[in-house]
Motif scaffolding. Sequence first.
Motif, PDB file in Angstrom:
ATOM      1  N   THR A  30       6.227  87.672  21.360  1.00  0.00           N
ATOM      2  CA  THR A  30       7.267  88.476  20.742  1.00  0.00           C
ATOM      3  C   THR A  30       6.779  89.229  19.503  1.00  0.00           C
ATOM      4  O   THR A  30       7.413  90.176  19.068  1.00  0.00           O
ATOM      5  N   ALA A  31       5.683  88.778  18.935  1.00  0.00           N
ATOM      6  CA  ALA A  31       5.157  89.431  17.730  1.00  0.00           C
ATOM      7  C   ALA A  31       3.972  90.316  18.110  1.00  0.00           C
ATOM      8  O   ALA A  31       3.121  89.937  18.914  1.00  0.00           O
ATOM      9  N   LEU A  32       3.930  91.496  17.505  1.00  0.00           N
ATOM     10  CA  LEU A  32       2.854  92.449  17.796  1.00  0.00           C
ATOM     11  C   LEU A  32       2.423  93.097  16.490  1.00  0.00           C
ATOM     12  O   LEU A  32       3.258  93.505  15.679  1.00  0.00           O
ATOM     13  N   TYR A  33       1.120  93.182  16.299  1.00  0.00           N
ATOM     14  CA  TYR A  33       0.541  93.722  15.076  1.00  0.00           C
ATOM     15  C   TYR A  33      -0.396  94.875  15.421  1.00  0.00           C
ATOM     16  O   TYR A  33      -1.109  94.833  16.418  1.00  0.00           O
ATOM     17  N   TRP A  34      -0.481  95.841  14.513  1.00  0.00           N
ATOM     18  CA  TRP A  34      -1.524  96.867  14.554  1.00  0.00           C
ATOM     19  C   TRP A  34      -2.337  96.770  13.264  1.00  0.00           C
ATOM     20  O   TRP A  34      -1.766  96.692  12.170  1.00  0.00           O
ATOM     21  N   TYR A  35      -3.659  96.797  13.438  1.00  0.00           N
ATOM     22  CA  TYR A  35      -4.580  96.818  12.314  1.00  0.00           C
ATOM     23  C   TYR A  35      -5.555  97.985  12.507  1.00  0.00           C
ATOM     24  O   TYR A  35      -5.794  98.439  13.615  1.00  0.00           O
ATOM     25  N   ARG A  36      -6.141  98.412  11.405  1.00  0.00           N
ATOM     26  CA  ARG A  36      -7.177  99.434  11.457  1.00  0.00           C
ATOM     27  C   ARG A  36      -8.433  98.876  10.828  1.00  0.00           C
ATOM     28  O   ARG A  36      -8.379  98.218   9.768  1.00  0.00           O
ATOM     29  N   GLN A  37      -9.552  99.131  11.467  1.00  0.00           N
ATOM     30  CA  GLN A  37     -10.842  98.677  10.957  1.00  0.00           C
ATOM     31  C   GLN A  37     -11.772  99.876  10.884  1.00  0.00           C
ATOM     32  O   GLN A  37     -12.193 100.398  11.906  1.00  0.00           O
ATOM     33  N   SER A  38     -12.070 100.293   9.681  1.00  0.00           N
ATOM     34  CA  SER A  38     -13.005 101.393   9.498  1.00  0.00           C
ATOM     35  C   SER A  38     -14.420 100.840   9.500  1.00  0.00           C
ATOM     36  O   SER A  38     -14.636  99.655   9.246  1.00  0.00           O
ATOM     37  N   LEU A  39     -15.394 101.706   9.735  1.00  0.00           N
ATOM     38  CA  LEU A  39     -16.786 101.283   9.879  1.00  0.00           C
ATOM     39  C   LEU A  39     -17.213 100.448   8.686  1.00  0.00           C
ATOM     40  O   LEU A  39     -17.120 100.897   7.545  1.00  0.00           O
ATOM     41  N   GLY A  40     -17.652  99.223   8.970  1.00  0.00           N
ATOM     42  CA  GLY A  40     -18.140  98.350   7.916  1.00  0.00           C
ATOM     43  C   GLY A  40     -17.064  97.795   7.003  1.00  0.00           C
ATOM     44  O   GLY A  40     -17.383  97.203   5.971  1.00  0.00           O
ATOM     45  N   GLY A  42     -13.135  95.722   6.392  1.00  0.00           N
ATOM     46  CA  GLY A  42     -12.279  94.663   6.898  1.00  0.00           C
ATOM     47  C   GLY A  42     -11.102  95.231   7.647  1.00  0.00           C
ATOM     48  O   GLY A  42     -11.071  96.401   8.020  1.00  0.00           O
ATOM     49  N   LEU A  43     -10.132  94.386   7.872  1.00  0.00           N
ATOM     50  CA  LEU A  43      -8.952  94.791   8.627  1.00  0.00           C
ATOM     51  C   LEU A  43      -7.844  95.243   7.681  1.00  0.00           C
ATOM     52  O   LEU A  43      -7.514  94.548   6.731  1.00  0.00           O
ATOM     53  N   GLU A  44      -7.297  96.386   8.004  1.00  0.00           N
ATOM     54  CA  GLU A  44      -6.200  96.950   7.225  1.00  0.00           C
ATOM     55  C   GLU A  44      -4.926  96.822   8.046  1.00  0.00           C
ATOM     56  O   GLU A  44      -4.814  97.399   9.141  1.00  0.00           O
ATOM     57  N   PHE A  45      -3.956  96.092   7.540  1.00  0.00           N
ATOM     58  CA  PHE A  45      -2.687  95.928   8.230  1.00  0.00           C
ATOM     59  C   PHE A  45      -1.945  97.264   8.300  1.00  0.00           C
ATOM     60  O   PHE A  45      -1.866  98.002   7.308  1.00  0.00           O
ATOM     61  N   LEU A  46      -1.387  97.582   9.450  1.00  0.00           N
ATOM     62  CA  LEU A  46      -0.623  98.814   9.611  1.00  0.00           C
ATOM     63  C   LEU A  46       0.862  98.531   9.801  1.00  0.00           C
ATOM     64  O   LEU A  46       1.693  99.008   9.032  1.00  0.00           O
ATOM     65  N   ILE A  47       1.197  97.775  10.849  1.00  0.00           N
ATOM     66  CA  ILE A  47       2.601  97.596  11.193  1.00  0.00           C
ATOM     67  C   ILE A  47       2.754  96.305  12.005  1.00  0.00           C
ATOM     68  O   ILE A  47       1.823  95.864  12.666  1.00  0.00           O
TER      69      ILE A  47
ATOM     70  N   GLN B 100       3.047  87.844   8.260  1.00  0.00           N
ATOM     71  CA  GLN B 100       1.868  88.674   8.030  1.00  0.00           C
ATOM     72  C   GLN B 100       0.633  87.807   7.883  1.00  0.00           C
ATOM     73  O   GLN B 100       0.659  86.744   7.269  1.00  0.00           O
ATOM     74  N   PHE B 101      -0.444  88.307   8.450  1.00  0.00           N
ATOM     75  CA  PHE B 101      -1.756  87.687   8.302  1.00  0.00           C
ATOM     76  C   PHE B 101      -2.568  88.532   7.325  1.00  0.00           C
ATOM     77  O   PHE B 101      -2.587  89.750   7.423  1.00  0.00           O
ATOM     78  N   TYR B 102      -3.242  87.873   6.408  1.00  0.00           N
ATOM     79  CA  TYR B 102      -4.075  88.567   5.431  1.00  0.00           C
ATOM     80  C   TYR B 102      -5.522  88.206   5.724  1.00  0.00           C
ATOM     81  O   TYR B 102      -5.894  87.038   5.733  1.00  0.00           O
ATOM     82  N   PHE B 103      -6.316  89.226   5.979  1.00  0.00           N
ATOM     83  CA  PHE B 103      -7.708  89.028   6.371  1.00  0.00           C
ATOM     84  C   PHE B 103      -8.647  89.293   5.200  1.00  0.00           C
ATOM     85  O   PHE B 103      -8.405  90.182   4.371  1.00  0.00           O
ATOM     86  N   GLY B 104      -9.741  88.542   5.179  1.00  0.00           N
ATOM     87  CA  GLY B 104     -10.816  88.843   4.263  1.00  0.00           C
ATOM     88  C   GLY B 104     -11.573  90.065   4.736  1.00  0.00           C
ATOM     89  O   GLY B 104     -11.293  90.626   5.804  1.00  0.00           O
TER      90      GLY B 104
END
Lengths: 115, 113
Positions: A30-40, A42-47, B100-104
Amino acid sequence: GAGVSQSPSNKVTEKGKDVELRCDPISGHTALYWYRQSLGQGLEFLIYFQGNSAPDKSGLPSDRFSAERTGGSVSTLTIQRTQQEDSAVYLCASSTGGLAGNTIYFGEGSWLTVV
Amino acid sequence: AQSVAQPEDQVNVAEGNPLTVKCTYSVSGNPYLFWYVQYPNRGLQFLLKYITGDNLVKGSYGFEAEFNKSQTSFHLKKPSALVSDSALYFCAVRDRTGNQFYFGTGTSLTVIP
């Protein structure tokens, strides 16, 4: 499905064009996440989507970014008027939701290159 | 505010030696803690998590992690490193009131043959 499925796996687009990225979560999640990872980077939370609740859009970097989730399952992340700085891997993840220590499971990502 | 710190961008270890990838966290209350691994050009794979109970958690591929509440740490360990363990490792934290999950920022592990 057996895992989180994302499409396209790779996308090259011209600056200024719109792109749509699709995520099909694990069945029953039921839970869905979007993250963005730019080159080199970490993960950036989007929505974040949870069931029928209003999504948490606090991570969207600009109003060019939007996402929807239809029928509580498939989600589409849309980037309008793409810019070169949008080039990144867009990762989708899903989980069973709730407040337990549920694990989130990631797809393989959609690699976006804006030229 | 919730956050995770991975103080080392890069860790190098010889094959067969023990490895440690460090993670410290800041979260209100008791946390849920996770480790993920990312191989080149792949998504993130779940390794292990701490929810409650025994502070030593065992996970996939022989990895384990120890939750240390007083030091607010959750370091990833393996007794004997393999070349195939070379990858990017992410620590993540979630508090018990939200989703929310917080990543390193990730630690790149290289195991040298």
